[in-house]
Design a protein around this motif. Structure first.
Motif, PDB file in Angstrom:
ATOM      1  N   ALA B  15     -42.268  18.842  17.243  1.00  0.00           N
ATOM      2  CA  ALA B  15     -43.246  19.522  16.580  1.00  0.00           C
ATOM      3  C   ALA B  15     -44.542  18.287  17.055  1.00  0.00           C
ATOM      4  CB  ALA B  15     -43.056  19.859  15.384  1.00  0.00           C
ATOM      5  N   ASP B  16     -44.475  17.452  16.901  1.00  0.00           N
ATOM      6  CA  ASP B  16     -45.567  16.298  17.255  1.00  0.00           C
ATOM      7  C   ASP B  16     -45.990  16.357  18.625  1.00  0.00           C
ATOM      8  OD1 ASP B  16     -47.314  14.273  16.743  1.00  0.00           O
ATOM      9  OD2 ASP B  16     -45.767  13.058  17.334  1.00  0.00           O
ATOM     10  N   ARG B  18     -45.719  19.219  20.702  1.00  0.00           N
ATOM     11  CA  ARG B  18     -46.218  20.282  20.852  1.00  0.00           C
ATOM     12  C   ARG B  18     -47.679  20.124  20.406  1.00  0.00           C
ATOM     13  NH1 ARG B  18     -43.166  25.101  20.388  1.00  0.00           N
ATOM     14  NH2 ARG B  18     -41.869  23.882  19.303  1.00  0.00           N
ATOM     15  N   GLU B  19     -47.871  19.592  19.244  1.00  0.00           N
ATOM     16  CA  GLU B  19     -49.217  19.613  18.618  1.00  0.00           C
ATOM     17  C   GLU B  19     -50.058  18.765  19.180  1.00  0.00           C
ATOM     18  OE1 GLU B  19     -50.360  18.009  14.402  1.00  0.00           O
ATOM     19  OE2 GLU B  19     -48.700  19.464  14.236  1.00  0.00           O
ATOM     20  N   ARG B  20     -49.695  17.565  19.732  1.00  0.00           N
ATOM     21  CA  ARG B  20     -50.447  16.626  20.394  1.00  0.00           C
ATOM     22  C   ARG B  20     -50.942  17.238  21.774  1.00  0.00           C
ATOM     23  NH1 ARG B  20     -47.769  10.857  18.994  1.00  0.00           N
ATOM     24  NH2 ARG B  20     -49.307  10.136  20.386  1.00  0.00           N
TER      25      ARG B  20
END
Lengths: 469, 293
Positions: B15-16, B18-20
């Protein structure tokens, strides 16, 4: 294990076993997964969130499936070995459609309509599952499940929804043909997804009932590079086309290259001395004249008769791809007489149109439209002998089935003798060569090499074997 | 087995990633985010294959941007050799050094001197390995290089070290994030593929492509973006020589916007078809199939 996903229900040890069984299945299906890659896959599983199924899929694919052509096989096996959940689709703990809501066909179709209209992939998937669940609830006699998919799609009849969907997508106002076409495409794409989801779900349920092994054998299609040209389906052909283009390029460069590109020509004395001035007169680096680029010359002679029509389609793909890459490619086709077809494959024509024109416009039939290699070679020699020079590579594609006619061996010997190389690609299995009306044995010794070329894999091997001479 | 001490993961979770990446303007789907995360976590090179213009190079740029790493790029081409990819001795400087040496200098000393760091020209692969700061090494279009270059890459990518006969072996103190891209114009060797994690990038789903267009060309109305994406997908479904890529979808949106067109109808589609289809035969075909004309 009736509810709960595999990942949820199994301990880590269980997951490792599952992974190894899965990799064994990949290997059975023809994917060469090495031990190092298995280790990578295991380490990958250790680093991701196992509850996220798409992550799991991506992680395993990243480590084990390294060719796009293998992806189809990988995905169908993944769905078998790591199903979304076991047992009935309508597990109560899920955000599924509420229980028996789908029982009423009208309500069901309303839901489907909405999902298709919005293009909501999750909803489409849920509906496909609910429908399969519904259909399997009755007592399906064993062995009849395979029909379920067809029957289900017939009952639901999603095609009937198309007019409604079109109206919804386009709105009530005026719309042009163009908008309608685009909308139709979109709808077709979504309907295809629905059909795929249904098939996948049925397969999953079957796997549960009959065991993985049985389903694995029946559902895993052969890898695309193993598909026989003579038995390729329409889907396969589309896939084959994508494979053929890069191969054609390699084939042409192998056949035509004389030297490796980076080999240098004669010493350029003047420029070497100039360059040595920078290093105090010591010629540290020699400068060479560039070689004259070799002009590739390739003549393709292909059988496009009915007995090899599927192969002919592939052959013409290859010709068209070759034409795009190299200007000095001349292509000739024959059935019982021979004509040049180069003109149909200018770099800017599209393939389907060109194939149609070959059949309609080229002069390929002389007597009865059955293969006649002898007459074709004779005509070729009379009309196009000048196409073959000592710089030419001659590539013949055909099955050598000559309907017991004169085989024209003398003509072929002269043609092959004049060309730099002559190769023959034969779409028939080797054990059938020389049987019945096949004149293969006679031709085999006249060309440099005759190879069995039944699928992409064999074509690739042939190309790899052709070292630049 | 890679030495894990030199691996310093940059991402905490999928998820990190994807977010970044999203923050850096790259919308990643599940497969992309997971694979990038694993490449980072396991310290393995990432091989990305796919048609031109689906964002292979963009992805590595986004990874570099979001990990504040410097990107070192090795563009492959036919004839690329060790001297251009790995390292080279600076002959001219060495020669100057020899000529400048006084007569009483021992040859031994000079010899040791001219094969030292000072006379070494580091090329992309060596520079990437020697860096101590976060680095993204992009080896672009590997399929264009000769087969010999793959052999060269094997040592670098499996052990992250380079052997220079005169200096010894230089091992990475901090493993770079390596991305290799390929248009699949030829099959890469099995040996190279085995050492990499593999990601096949294909055209995105309609949903994701729309999001990409909206994020890249924020001024475009959502309705138009949807029309463009749908039309492009219809084009891709045809048998075209060169199917339109994401880059071309974005170009189309930009073009229509610049022309002040807010709905894509027949007329505007025909007028601007050249932006997405770059072959005359493809255009003719598209016009025929979509009954434009």
């Amino acid at each position: 294990m009736t509810t709960g996903g595999v990942a949820r229900a199994t301990a880590r040890g269980g997951l490792l076993d599952r992974e190894l069984v899965f990799i064994a299945a990949l290997r059975r299906a023809g994917l060469a997964v090495s031990s190092a890659e298995t280790v990578d896959a295991t380490r990958a599983l250790g680093s991701i969130d196992l509850l996220d199924r798409e992550s799991l899929r991506a992680a395993l694919a990243a480590a084990t499936c390294k060719r796009p052509t293998h992806r189809r096989t990988f995905d169908s096996l993944f769905d078998l070995y790591f199903p979304r959940r076991m047992g009935a689709a309508a597990a109560p703990d899920d955000n599924d459609e509420d229980g028996d809501g789908a029982a009423d066909l009208d309500a069901f179709r309303e839901q489907l309509l909405q999902a298709l209209r919005d293009g909501d992939e999750d909803a489409i998937r849920r509906i496909a599952r609910a429908a399969v669940e519904q259909a399997m609830r009755g007592d399906t006699p064993p062995g009849m499940q395979a029909w379920l998919g067809h029957r289900l799609m017939r009952d639901v009849n999603p095609e009937a929804l198309i007019p409604q969907l079109l109206r919804d997508l386009l709105g009530n106002g005026e719309h042009s043909d163009f908008e309608e076409r685009v909308a139709r495409q979109t709808i077709n794409e979504r309907l295809r997804q629905l059909a795929e989801e249904v098939t996948a779900e049925i397969r999953r349920r079957l796997a549960e009932e009959r065991g993985l092994g049985a389903v694995e054998r029946s559902t895993v299609k052969p890898l695309i590079d193993q598909v026989d040209f003579l038995r390729a389906s329409r889907d396969d052909l589309a896939e084959l086309r994508r494979q053929v283009y890069p191969l054609a390029r390699r084939l042409a460069s192998r056949l035509t290259s004389r030297k490796k590109v980076d080999e240098q020509g004669r010493l350029d004395f003047r420029r070497t001395v100039r360059a040595s001035l920078a290093t105090g007169g010591v010629p540290l680096q020699t400068v060479h004249k560039p070689r004259k680029p070799h002009k590739p010359e390739l003549v393709v002679l292909c059988d496009v008769s009915g007995s090899v029509s599927a192969f002919a389609l592939f052959t013409l793909m290859l010709v068209s791809a070759l034409r795009e890459q190299f200007s000095k490619v001349r292509a000739f086709a024959f059935i019982d007489t021979c004509d040049e077809i180069t003109r149909f494959f200018t770099p800017d024509t599209d393939l389907t149109g060109a194939m149609g024109r070959v059949v309609r416009e080229a002069d390929l039939v002389w007597f009865d439209g059955h293969s006649d290699y002898g007459h074709s070679f004779k005509v070729f020699e009379e009309r196009f002998a000048d196409a073959i020079t000592p710089k030419t590579s001659l590539l013949i594609l055909g099955d050598g089935r000559n309907n017991y006619r004169a085989n024209g061996g003398d003509e072929l010997r002269r043609l092959a003798g004049r060309a730099r190389h002559a190769y023959w690609l034969n779409p028939e299995p080797k054990y059938e060569w020389g049987h019945g009306d096949s004149a293969t044995r006679a031709y085999e010794e006249l060309v440099d090499d005759m190879v069995e070329c039944r699928n992409i894999h064999q074509l690739t091997e042939f190309i790899t074997r052709l070292l630049p001479v | 087995m890679p030495d894990s001490s030199t691996v310093q993961p940059q991402f905490a979770s999928v998820a990190d990633v994807r977010e970044r990446l999203g923050g850096a303007g790259y919308l990643a789907d599940d497969a992309i985010a997971t694979t990038v995360f694993l490449a980072d976590r396991l310290g393995k090179p990432l091989l990305i294959e796919g048609p031109a213009g689906v964002g292979k190079t963009e992805l590595s740029k986004a990874v570099a941007a979001t990990t504040s790493a410097e990107m070192i790029r090795l563009q492959c081409y036919e004839g690329l050799d060790e001297a251009r990819a790995l390292y080279e001795w600076n002959y001219k400087k060495q020669l100057l050094r020899i000529q400048a040496a006084r007569a009483d200098d021992a040859w031994e000393a000079t010899h040791d001197d001219i094969f030292s760091e000072e006379f070494l020209l580091a090329r992309p692969l060596l520079s990437a390995i020697r860096r101590t700061e976060p680095t993204v090494l992009l080896i672009d279009e590997v399929d264009k290089a000769d087969v010999e270059v793959e052999g060269l890459l094997l040592e670098v990518l499996s052990d992250f070290q380079v052997t220079i006969p005169e200096l010894g072996t230089i091992a990475a103190s901090r493993r770079p994030f390596v991305v290799l891209t390929s248009n699949a114009s030829r099959e890469l060797s099995e040996a190279l593929k085995r050492r990499c994690l593999y990601l096949h990038l294909d055209y995105p789903t309609a949903e994701r492509e729309k999001a990409i267009v909206l994020s890249r060309v924020p001024e475009v109305p959502e309705k138009l973006a949807e029309q463009i994406v749908r039309t492009v997908r219809a084009l891709r479904a045809m048998e075209l020589k060169k199917a339109p890529s994401i880059a071309e979808t974005i170009d189309w949106a930009t073009t229509l916007l610049a022309l002040g067109i807010d709905t894509l109808d027949e007329e505007s589609a025909v007028a601007t078809l050249g932006v997405v289809l770059k072959h005359v035969s493809d255009q003719v075909r598209a016009i025929g199939e979509l009954k434009l004309s």
